[in-house]
Design a protein around this motif. Structure first.
Motif, PDB file in Angstrom:
ATOM      1  N   ARG B 166      12.616   2.285   2.878  1.00  0.00           N
ATOM      2  CA  ARG B 166      11.786   1.098   3.065  1.00  0.00           C
ATOM      3  C   ARG B 166      12.451   0.040   3.927  1.00  0.00           C
ATOM      4  O   ARG B 166      11.759  -0.732   4.581  1.00  0.00           O
ATOM      5  CB  ARG B 166      11.464   0.466   1.705  1.00  0.00           C
ATOM      6  N   THR B 167      13.774   0.022   3.908  1.00  0.00           N
ATOM      7  CA  THR B 167      14.457  -1.023   4.676  1.00  0.00           C
ATOM      8  C   THR B 167      14.150  -0.914   6.176  1.00  0.00           C
ATOM      9  O   THR B 167      13.653  -1.874   6.757  1.00  0.00           O
ATOM     10  CB  THR B 167      15.961  -1.004   4.362  1.00  0.00           C
ATOM     11  N   PRO B 168      14.368   0.260   6.805  1.00  0.00           N
ATOM     12  CA  PRO B 168      13.980   0.325   8.228  1.00  0.00           C
ATOM     13  C   PRO B 168      12.470   0.173   8.417  1.00  0.00           C
ATOM     14  O   PRO B 168      12.031  -0.421   9.400  1.00  0.00           O
ATOM     15  CB  PRO B 168      14.458   1.720   8.661  1.00  0.00           C
ATOM     16  N   LEU B 169      11.701   0.684   7.466  1.00  0.00           N
ATOM     17  CA  LEU B 169      10.241   0.587   7.602  1.00  0.00           C
ATOM     18  C   LEU B 169       9.779  -0.867   7.595  1.00  0.00           C
ATOM     19  O   LEU B 169       8.818  -1.228   8.273  1.00  0.00           O
ATOM     20  CB  LEU B 169       9.576   1.364   6.455  1.00  0.00           C
ATOM     21  N   THR B 170      10.481  -1.692   6.822  1.00  0.00           N
ATOM     22  CA  THR B 170      10.122  -3.110   6.772  1.00  0.00           C
ATOM     23  C   THR B 170      10.267  -3.753   8.149  1.00  0.00           C
ATOM     24  O   THR B 170       9.399  -4.488   8.602  1.00  0.00           O
ATOM     25  CB  THR B 170      11.020  -3.851   5.766  1.00  0.00           C
ATOM     26  N   GLY B 171      11.390  -3.413   8.811  1.00  0.00           N
ATOM     27  CA  GLY B 171      11.599  -3.949  10.154  1.00  0.00           C
ATOM     28  C   GLY B 171      10.521  -3.467  11.112  1.00  0.00           C
ATOM     29  O   GLY B 171       9.914  -4.253  11.840  1.00  0.00           O
ATOM     30  N   ILE B 172      10.251  -2.155  11.088  1.00  0.00           N
ATOM     31  CA  ILE B 172       9.247  -1.577  11.993  1.00  0.00           C
ATOM     32  C   ILE B 172       7.885  -2.210  11.748  1.00  0.00           C
ATOM     33  O   ILE B 172       7.193  -2.645  12.676  1.00  0.00           O
ATOM     34  CB  ILE B 172       9.158  -0.044  11.787  1.00  0.00           C
ATOM     35  N   LYS B 173       7.521  -2.297  10.481  1.00  0.00           N
ATOM     36  CA  LYS B 173       6.196  -2.816  10.146  1.00  0.00           C
ATOM     37  C   LYS B 173       6.043  -4.266  10.604  1.00  0.00           C
ATOM     38  O   LYS B 173       5.010  -4.645  11.155  1.00  0.00           O
ATOM     39  CB  LYS B 173       5.977  -2.703   8.634  1.00  0.00           C
ATOM     40  N   THR B 174       7.091  -5.051  10.375  1.00  0.00           N
ATOM     41  CA  THR B 174       7.003  -6.464  10.732  1.00  0.00           C
ATOM     42  C   THR B 174       6.895  -6.635  12.247  1.00  0.00           C
ATOM     43  O   THR B 174       6.042  -7.365  12.743  1.00  0.00           O
ATOM     44  CB  THR B 174       8.235  -7.218  10.194  1.00  0.00           C
ATOM     45  N   PHE B 175       7.735  -5.915  13.001  1.00  0.00           N
ATOM     46  CA  PHE B 175       7.693  -6.022  14.468  1.00  0.00           C
ATOM     47  C   PHE B 175       6.331  -5.572  15.004  1.00  0.00           C
ATOM     48  O   PHE B 175       5.720  -6.242  15.840  1.00  0.00           O
ATOM     49  CB  PHE B 175       8.800  -5.171  15.106  1.00  0.00           C
ATOM     50  N   THR B 177       3.473  -5.370  13.495  1.00  0.00           N
ATOM     51  CA  THR B 177       2.392  -6.272  13.118  1.00  0.00           C
ATOM     52  C   THR B 177       2.389  -7.513  14.001  1.00  0.00           C
ATOM     53  O   THR B 177       1.332  -7.977  14.431  1.00  0.00           O
ATOM     54  CB  THR B 177       2.509  -6.657  11.629  1.00  0.00           C
ATOM     55  N   LEU B 178       3.584  -8.033  14.303  1.00  0.00           N
ATOM     56  CA  LEU B 178       3.674  -9.192  15.199  1.00  0.00           C
ATOM     57  C   LEU B 178       3.094  -8.856  16.577  1.00  0.00           C
ATOM     58  O   LEU B 178       2.361  -9.642  17.165  1.00  0.00           O
ATOM     59  CB  LEU B 178       5.123  -9.651  15.336  1.00  0.00           C
ATOM     60  N   ARG B 199       0.846   1.021  13.779  1.00  0.00           N
ATOM     61  CA  ARG B 199       0.810   0.259  12.532  1.00  0.00           C
ATOM     62  C   ARG B 199       0.126   1.048  11.405  1.00  0.00           C
ATOM     63  O   ARG B 199       0.599   1.079  10.270  1.00  0.00           O
ATOM     64  CB  ARG B 199       0.084  -1.070  12.734  1.00  0.00           C
ATOM     65  N   LEU B 203       1.710   2.201   7.769  1.00  0.00           N
ATOM     66  CA  LEU B 203       1.105   1.980   6.453  1.00  0.00           C
ATOM     67  C   LEU B 203       0.993   3.295   5.679  1.00  0.00           C
ATOM     68  O   LEU B 203       1.199   3.355   4.474  1.00  0.00           O
ATOM     69  CB  LEU B 203      -0.280   1.341   6.598  1.00  0.00           C
ATOM     70  N   GLU B 206       4.342   4.229   4.421  1.00  0.00           N
ATOM     71  CA  GLU B 206       4.649   3.360   3.283  1.00  0.00           C
ATOM     72  C   GLU B 206       4.000   3.914   2.006  1.00  0.00           C
ATOM     73  O   GLU B 206       4.625   3.967   0.947  1.00  0.00           O
ATOM     74  CB  GLU B 206       4.106   1.962   3.588  1.00  0.00           C
TER      75      GLU B 206
END
Lengths: 124, 413
Positions: B166-175, B177-178, B199, B203, B206
């Motif tokens: 989840r840690t790398p996924l959090t970065g990917i998802k946030t970037f 989404t931006l 995106r 999901l 995730e």
């Protein structure tokens, strides 16, 4: 008035990405890469809100939360716990320990902003 | 269900407490009499209580486990029979002398009969006389210490794996989404489309990680809930977004109700998201090309909201309805199937929903799609009435299950 969020998180990638989300929404961001530094920055930078990771080397998020809440200088700052791990009853544990909220990673940027807006300025 | 003596001492009640309603005429205790102890043995400790919770029958394993004197407990209430750690834990786990009690609890006893810390699984099932009237409660205790320790170890491992994923996924998802939101500058149309599907895949990934973690966290039998308040419509749209890409491949459309205004519910956010994700995933998977999956959140009586997921897909033969919530059960042969999946989806859905004091209702016929629904408390209901309502709805649900027995449930992952 500019509002400051302190991110306490050991993963640089998450600091950078979360910082972009918060800055895009008009917040100023400070970051600390471990619990000790987080507690110090909370005292020096006086953020309006703290985003706190749990799994960190050194003192973990729970211990960091305890220290933040024990110190009268920082105890009034709302803390949102955000974690990528499953914690048994994590939400309840966080609020019992004085956190304002609990949030899982990965998160939706919009939800994060909503949550920060909800709790910021709610400090005692 | 056929009740042979081994049924009562065996595992069917522990595996399927809802389905099994033993009668007082069961000769089941005789099997357990050969057991010297309920602890660490393959036999369960069994106690039959009448409607006033007086002990009707008790097997030797139960006498030993509960530290009761042999045969001295018959006709007495359990709380009059002993003060051992197990009796205290049992009495603290369920409301006493209440009709139609059923369910499971895991009890940890600090030092059981000098053997150190042990974990016991307590199962309660209502008993019926042949004429159908209530006859009390069957109480089964099984030593599950070794399973419990193995569960703990696996949960710990899965939790670490989840964190690492989840840690790398959090970065990917946030970037991503931006970028998709054009927060970092304008995009061309094809760039926007490509990033939009990136995106959606994020999901989806995730959701898969959640499922993986879920294997551990809910398999520990007594799912604990981490209750908070959250916006249900926002969650519904997020879950739908995760399956948008798969749905489009199959030309399946979503019809999500535009519930006006906010709808705040009180539940375990992560668990409900997984349950809803599993239902939506199934609905898409079992839809025909061009079908519609309908999601509704409808406030109903008693301060509750009913969440339903309805598809127009292949439906499920009634003969499988009773089995679809079983672990690893799949309607089709896993070697020849083309739908995939682990056979765990609905098993988890039921565990999650039941841990919220609700039930999953299913309505399905072959070729006519399926509708799954469950209820959650709306957040602004006063505490007391909410609990009353939850208990009430649970009993109603149990009653409904019993009437139709194997007629209402659908199986799949």
């Amino acid at each position: 008035m500019e509002r400051t969020v302190l991110i306490i998180e050991d993963e640089k990638l998450i600091i950078v990405s979360t910082q972009m989300v918060l800055e895009a929404a008009g917040f100023r961001v400070e970051a600390a890469v471990n619990g000790d530094e987080g507690v110090q920055k909370a005292r020096s930078a006086r953020p309006d809100l703290i985003l706190l990771d749990i799994m960190m080397p050194g003192i973990d998020g729970w211990e960091t939360l305890t220290r933040l809440k024990r110190d009268p200088e920082t105890s009034g700052i709302p803390v949102i716990v955000f974690t990528a791990r499953e914690h048994s009853r994590g939400h309840q544990k966080s609020t019992e320990m004085g956190a304002a909220d609990y949030f899982r990673k990965p998160f939706e940027p919009d939800e994060l902003i909503e949550l920060v807006e909800k709790h910021i300025g709610q400090g005692v | 269900m056929d009740h042979t003596p081994t049924d009562v001492a065996g595992s069917d009640l522990a595996e399927a407490p809802q389905g099994a309603v033993p009668s007082l005429t069961d000769a089941g205790l005789s099997t357990s009499r050969t057991a010297s102890s309920g602890v660490g043995s393959m036999f369960d400790a069994v106690i039959l209580l009448d409607e006033q919770d007086r002990v009707v029958r008790i097997n030797p394993a139960a006498e030993e486990l509960c530290e009761l004197r042999p045969l001295a407990s018959h006709g007495h209430r359990l709380d009059e029979c002993g003060e051992g750690a197990v009796v205290r834990a049992v009495l603290g786990s369920f409301p006493m002398a209440t009709p139609d009690r059923q369910g499971q609890r895991t009890i940890e006893v600090a030092d059981l009969l000098g053997m150190g810390s042990r974990v016991l699984r307590l199962t309660l099932a209502p008993m019926r006389l042949p004429n159908g009237s209530s006859a009390g409660t069957k109480l089964t205790l099984r030593d599950v210490t070794s399973e419990h320790r193995a569960d703990e170890l696996r949960n710990r491992y899965l939790s670490i794996v989840a964190h690492e994923l989840r840690t790398p996924l959090t970065g990917i998802k946030t970037f991503v989404t931006l970028l998709v939101k054009r927060a970092l500058g304008p995009l061309s149309e094809p760039q926007g489309e490509v990033l939009g599907s990136v995106r959606e895949q994020v999901l989806r990934l995730e959701h898969q990680i959640d499922k993986l973690v879920h294997l551990g966290t809910l398999d520990a039998r007594d799912a604990t809930t981490d209750v908070s308040q959250f916006e249900l419509p926002a969650m519904v749209s997020m879950v739908v977004a995760a399956f948008q890409a798969i749905a489009m491949e199959r030309r399946v459309a979503f019809d999500v109700d535009p519930t006006p205004g906010p709808l705040l519910v009180r539940a375990d956010r992560a668990q409900i998201r997984r349950a809803l994700g599993a239902l939506v995933e199934n609905a898409v998977k079992f839809s025909r090309d061009g079908g519609v999956v309908t999601l509704r959140t409808t406030p109903v009586e008693g301060g509750l909201v009913e969440i339903s997921v309805c598809d127009q897909g292949i439906g499920i033969d009634p003969r499988y309805h009773a089995r679809i919530f079983e672990r690893f059960f799949q309607v089709e042969d896993p070697l020849t199937r083309h739908h995939g999946g682990s056979g765990l989806g609905l098993f988890f859905v039921r565990q999650i929903v039941e841990s919220h004091g609700s039930v999953v209702s299913v309505d399905s016929e072959v070729g006519r799609g399926a509708r799954f629904s469950f209820r959650l408390p709306i957040a602004d209901t006063p505490e007391s009435s909410r609990i009353a309502v939850a208990v009430d709805s649970m009993q109603t649900g149990i009653g409904r299950d019993r009437e139709t027995d194997r007629g209402v449930r659908r199986g799949s992952d």
